[in-house]
Motif scaffolding. Sequence first.
Motif: not given
Length: 260
Positions: A7-24, A105-113
């Motif tokens: 909650x305190x660091x939503x930008x870090x939360x999003x970036x962690x999801x982005x990096x994790x999804x990009x590595x799927x 993560x799967x949904x976000x992975x398709x957003x990145x694709x």
Amino acid sequence: MTANNSIDNPDSTFTALLVGAAKLPGVRIERNAYLRTALKKYCSEGEINRAIAESPAAAGIPLEILGKAADESINYEAAKASVLSAAAGIPGLLFLPATIPADVAQYFGHMLRIAQKLAYLYSWPDLFDNDSDDVDDATKGVLTLFVGVMVGTQSANAAVGKVAGMLSEQAVKKLPQQALTKGVVYPAVKKVAGYLGVHMTKQTFARTVSKAIPIIGAVVSGGFTLATYLPMAKRLKNHLAGLELSQPGHRVVDGDIVEP
């Protein structure tokens, strides 16, 4: 990461999801292979080769053709994301702790694709280093902005326009690292990442509720994915298509824009 830190660091939360999804597996799109596949139905071999060597804009490929290829890619990714989302919804409430993180993560992975596919059709350079599994800061930044455009963030629209302008003005085939990581665009990247961190939490809650009832949850989840994914992808497509970088015949020679 704890809930309070999220909650305190939503930008870090999003970036962690982005990096994790990009590595799927399967999330990264190989630019050259994709352009060849996407354009082969509409373009000559010479046009495709030039699109790969330079860009679709430099190859003079009309926006109408790029739009058709983009729509095919959007429909493909949307259908695939919806089917996988529905499948993840079938276990029901008992299995929510296991299915929700994977589904998001799967949904976000398709957003990145689809973000990568649209970027390559509309003349952006390769976003990933194919020799490395890491995601560099410039790529994190531009993908954050693309997702921001998809969810309708005006500051992301403006920032993507700035980055596209830099690419238009320079005879380079890589992202402007300085601007995206420390320079004029970086504050917008941080702002958009923070907004998306909050947005992601709200959307995750909605998806959790949609999966609460077995079978019915699967149908609702798949429909939710389709209803959200399609308009987001279309929004990014329309924004990228309207930038000067994507205009047919657009080339840069010695720093000067050369018109067809």
